[in-house]
Design an enzyme around this catalytic site. Structure first.
Site, PDB file in Angstrom:
ATOM      1  N   GLU A 274      16.313 -14.864   0.690  1.00  0.00           N
ATOM      2  CA  GLU A 274      17.175 -13.850   0.080  1.00  0.00           C
ATOM      3  C   GLU A 274      16.525 -13.218  -1.150  1.00  0.00           C
ATOM      4  OE1 GLU A 274      20.923 -16.005  -0.385  1.00  0.00           O
ATOM      5  OE2 GLU A 274      21.464 -15.472   1.665  1.00  0.00           O
ATOM      6  N   ASP A 353      25.574 -20.894   7.333  1.00  0.00           N
ATOM      7  CA  ASP A 353      25.910 -20.766   5.913  1.00  0.00           C
ATOM      8  C   ASP A 353      27.352 -21.175   5.612  1.00  0.00           C
ATOM      9  OD1 ASP A 353      26.007 -20.124   3.279  1.00  0.00           O
ATOM     10  OD2 ASP A 353      25.352 -18.057   3.498  1.00  0.00           O
ATOM     11  N   GLU A 381      33.368 -20.458  -1.073  1.00  0.00           N
ATOM     12  CA  GLU A 381      32.843 -19.105  -0.841  1.00  0.00           C
ATOM     13  C   GLU A 381      33.439 -18.453   0.404  1.00  0.00           C
ATOM     14  OE1 GLU A 381      28.572 -18.893  -0.589  1.00  0.00           O
ATOM     15  OE2 GLU A 381      28.612 -16.802   0.041  1.00  0.00           O
TER      16      GLU A 381
HETATM   17  C1  GCV Z   1      22.928 -18.747  -4.267  1.00  0.00           C
HETATM   18  C2  GCV Z   1      24.682 -17.423   0.530  1.00  0.00           C
HETATM   19  C3  GCV Z   1      25.437 -16.934  -0.675  1.00  0.00           C
HETATM   20  C4  GCV Z   1      24.519 -16.674  -1.848  1.00  0.00           C
HETATM   21  C5  GCV Z   1      23.735 -17.952  -2.154  1.00  0.00           C
HETATM   22  C6  GCV Z   1      22.968 -18.351  -0.895  1.00  0.00           C
HETATM   23  C7  GCV Z   1      22.200 -19.652  -1.056  1.00  0.00           C
HETATM   24  O1  GCV Z   1      23.903 -16.400   1.055  1.00  0.00           O
HETATM   25  O2  GCV Z   1      26.177 -15.799  -0.355  1.00  0.00           O
HETATM   26  O3  GCV Z   1      25.309 -16.295  -2.945  1.00  0.00           O
HETATM   27  O4  GCV Z   1      22.862 -17.785  -3.246  1.00  0.00           O
HETATM   28  O5  GCV Z   1      23.865 -18.524   0.178  1.00  0.00           O
HETATM   29  O6  GCV Z   1      22.695 -20.676  -0.603  1.00  0.00           O
HETATM   30  O7  GCV Z   1      21.125 -19.649  -1.640  1.00  0.00           O
END
Ligand code: GCV
Length: 666
Positions: A274, A353, A381
């Site tokens: 990411e 995720d 989340e």
């Molecule tokens: C910390 C998901 C979340 C991100 C997070 C990522 C991760 O994509 O939306 O906010 O980033 O996971 O676990 O690194």
């Protein structure tokens, strides 16, 4: 007056259950009297018993006369285990370290707080060995005070790029130690801006102080690391793990860091994920990156925890071959055995995720020669933002109990992460935490059950979801049996209810993009994140079988065959693995479309029932707690209604198939 709640370390007056005279004297053996963990443990014991029962116990160190130990030294294999037993004139706690004493003390305080009969609980000696070596919380706190995926206020670690240390910090250490947490990462895995400077003189003094506070409660401090520190703060033009200048920079840096923060346990790294930098940029493997850091950190007894959340987040939605669920496995499995012995791979579950329902990551049970730990998320989340009640411990129990068939008797996820299956040196479990500076720490007071529960479960994976929830309720809300029962009736089914009114049959993702709260069926459908439901007018689901992306075959048998076959695949995961017509009959006897309608109507109705149950507790629980949860329920119901109506309308409009029961669909 504190501006935060004490939660389960609040120690309100308790009724004495049975004969409590035995609590007037404690024999502690194992930790040195001068050990700061023992000092903290004794203070906790005295404060707790005074507040709950008005007892000021005498504390004696070493062997009690005429009181045979239940467990001898040989039995106590792990330095954190403890035994609580009774002798004629008191309670004894035997351990091998201050941490063991501390956990024994918290065990006794929990027993009293739950109004259990001390003599009955400890009559034949209670010996507890932590199930997992590492029991960790990962904070996604940013140094500007914001929290990535935080739903309970701002960070209590940072304000305006400065580290804050105050009473709350100390009470946080107590709070999490009391449920068995022994490691904490205090900054977001997305290490940017000021956080990149954590490993510089700017923050050393504060971090050293923080590390000492945590150490006083048996907790090791960890930091998330910017993989490209050599470039971002080091002035080099590379972060190539095989580059000599890069290696030399890290050697100097780590010498400085461990000198200035002696309690530091090591680092957590999110690389090549990411937008975060990593070794792929230089044509190197994840093992190259992790090993380079680990080899240098080893000299200081430190570990590198390397996340497996590496996937292509710039996918073309038209591309049906690339499968995000496979990415962790494909990126990490080929190097099983190459990771050095102080590297731990941290495996996010699920493989996509943290959706409300996903299969277990196939890396668990795939990797056999690598230290590994499980990563779960108690920050809600995708599970309701700590607005919706969603007690996650039943989900974690399912993950831990999953048989991977990796060979031998000990093949569950719990066995693997305990280190038992492969005799791993380092292993354990981490949760992305749900805390913030809200008065009650977790936004929704009931979300505290996930913080409490994660710690308790990580410490003892044999505990049931029910036992853990009951402890939480008795210790923090009420010891009245009728009230306890009502709140358990809210917590225990809440995960399945949440699942019912949101994404069906393991498909996941139909959330509002970016925020991840609320329904948006097509929100991610034509986007780059690799998260698709592939619904059309005939059917829905992602073909991950041998004819599709092949993901199902990454599991050991018989799991691979089970998942690969829609007739064998468990209903709750069937759309994760298969693209099926709406008319496909599930094991339940319902068609896919009817299942979607039924579960959504039921889930919304059940959420209403939970809210009614809570509202009936007015006057029976603390007013602040009542109002907090009540307000959240109002928002949960409007969320659940939107999910129910939008999902049902969407699939009715796609499929044209009416609800058998003729309920209103929009
Ligand atoms: C910390 C998901 C979340 C991100 C997070 C990522 C991760 O994509 O939306 O906010 O980033 O996971 O676990 O690194």
């Amino acid at each position: 007056m504190k501006n935060y709640a004490d939660l389960w370390t609040g120690y309100k007056a308790r009724k004495s259950a049975g004969d409590i005279a035995v609590l007037k004297k404690f024999y502690l053996s194992g930790g040195a009297e001068s050990d700061k963990i023992v000092i903290n443990a004794v203070k906790e014991l005295k404060d707790g018993l005074k507040a709950m029962l008005g007892i000021d116990p005498e504390v004696v160190y070493g062997q009690a006369a005429g009181c045979a130990p239940v467990a001898n030294g040989k039995d106590i294999q792990d330095r954190e285990e403890y035994t609580v037993s009774l002798c004629d004139d008191g309670v004894r706690i035997d351990a091998k370290s201050g941490s063991g004493i501390l956990y024994g003390v918290f065990d006794v305080l929990r027993t009293v707080s739950c109004e259990k009969d001390v003599k009955a609980v400890y009559a034949s000696g209670k010996k507890v060995r932590p199930s997992n070596p590492l029991r960790m919380l990962n904070h996604w706190d940013n140094m500007d005070g914001s929290i990535e995926r935080g739903y309970s206020g701002e960070s209590f670690f940072y304000v305006d790029n400065e580290i804050v240390i105050d009473d709350r910090t100390r009470d946080y250490a107590r709070l999490i130690a009391s449920v068995g947490i022994n490691a904490v990462v205090i900054n977001n895995v997305n290490v940017k801006q000021a956080a990149s400077y954590m490993i510089t003189d700017r923050y050393f003094d504060k971090l050293a102080e923080l590390g000492e506070i945590f150490a006083g409660y048996g907790i090791r401090l960890f930091l998330s690391l910017n993989y490209a520190s050599t470039i971002e703060i080091g002035g080099l033009d590379s972060a190539d793990p095989l580059d000599e200048n890069v290696i030399a920079w890290w050697k100097t840096k780590m010498a400085e860091v461990f000198d200035r923060i002696p309690t530091l346990g090591g680092f957590l790294v999110k690389a090549d994920s990411e937008g975060r930098p990593g070794p792929f940029t230089y044509g190197r493997t994840q093992a190259d990156g992790a090993n380079m850091l680990a080899d240098i950190a080893k000299e200081y007894g430190a570990i590198i925890i390397w996340r497996c959340f590496v996937y292509n987040c710039r996918q073309d939605w038209r591309d049906r071959k690339t499968d995000r669920a496979r990415a962790g496995y494909d990126n990490f499995m080929p190097m099983d055995g190459d990771y050095h012995d102080n590297v731990i791979l941290q495996i996010k579950n699920g493989p996509m995720d943290f959706q409300i329902r996903e299969p277990i990551s196939p890396l668990l049970g795939g990797l056999k020669k690598t230290n590994q730990m499980l990563e779960v998320q108690i920050a809600q989340e995708y599970t309701g933002h700590q607005i919706d009640v969603c007690y996650l411990i039943p989900e974690f129990k399912e993950i831990l109990g999953f048989r991977t068939y990796c060979g031998g008797d000990k093949d569950t996820v719990a066995d693997i992460i305990s280190g038992d299956t492969f005799g791993s040196r380092y292993s354990g479990i981490a949760a992305v935490t749900n805390t913030g500076n809200d008065f009650n720490w977790t936004g929704n007071y009931l979300a505290g059950a996930n913080l409490f529960g994660f710690g308790r479960l990580a410490f003892d994976t044999e505990l049931s979801s029910e036992e853990i929830a009951e402890e939480f309720v008795r210790m923090t809300i009420s010891t009245d049996d009728a009230v306890v029962k009502e709140i358990l009736d809210i917590l225990l089914p809440s995960r399945e209810i949440y699942e019912r009114y949101t994404s069906p049959l393991g498909i996941g993702w139909m959330v509002t993009p970016a925020t991840h709260y609320g329904c948006s069926v097509d929100g991610y459908e034509y986007d780059r994140w690799g998260t698709y439901h592939r619904a059309d007018h005939l059917g829905i689901g992602v073909d991950r079988t041998d004819k599709g992306t092949g993901y199902a075959l990454l599991y050991n048998e018989p799991n691979a065959s089970t998942y690969n076959d829609p007739e064998k695949c468990p209903d709750e995961l069937v759309l994760f693995f298969h693209h099926l017509p709406y008319t496909h009959k599930l094991h339940s006897g319902k068609t896919v479309i009817q299942h979607i309608y039924d579960t959504h109507f039921e889930g919304y109705a059940e959420a209403q029932q939970l809210a009614e149950k809570w509202n009936a507790l007015k006057g029976k629980v603390d007013e602040d707690i009542f109002e907090n949860v009540s307000e959240r329920f109002t928002r949960q119901l409007s969320n659940a209604r939107e999910w129910c109506d939008q999902v049902n309308s969407y699939f009715f409009r796609k499929s044209g198939i009416p609800d058998e029961k003729g309920r209103q669909i929009w």
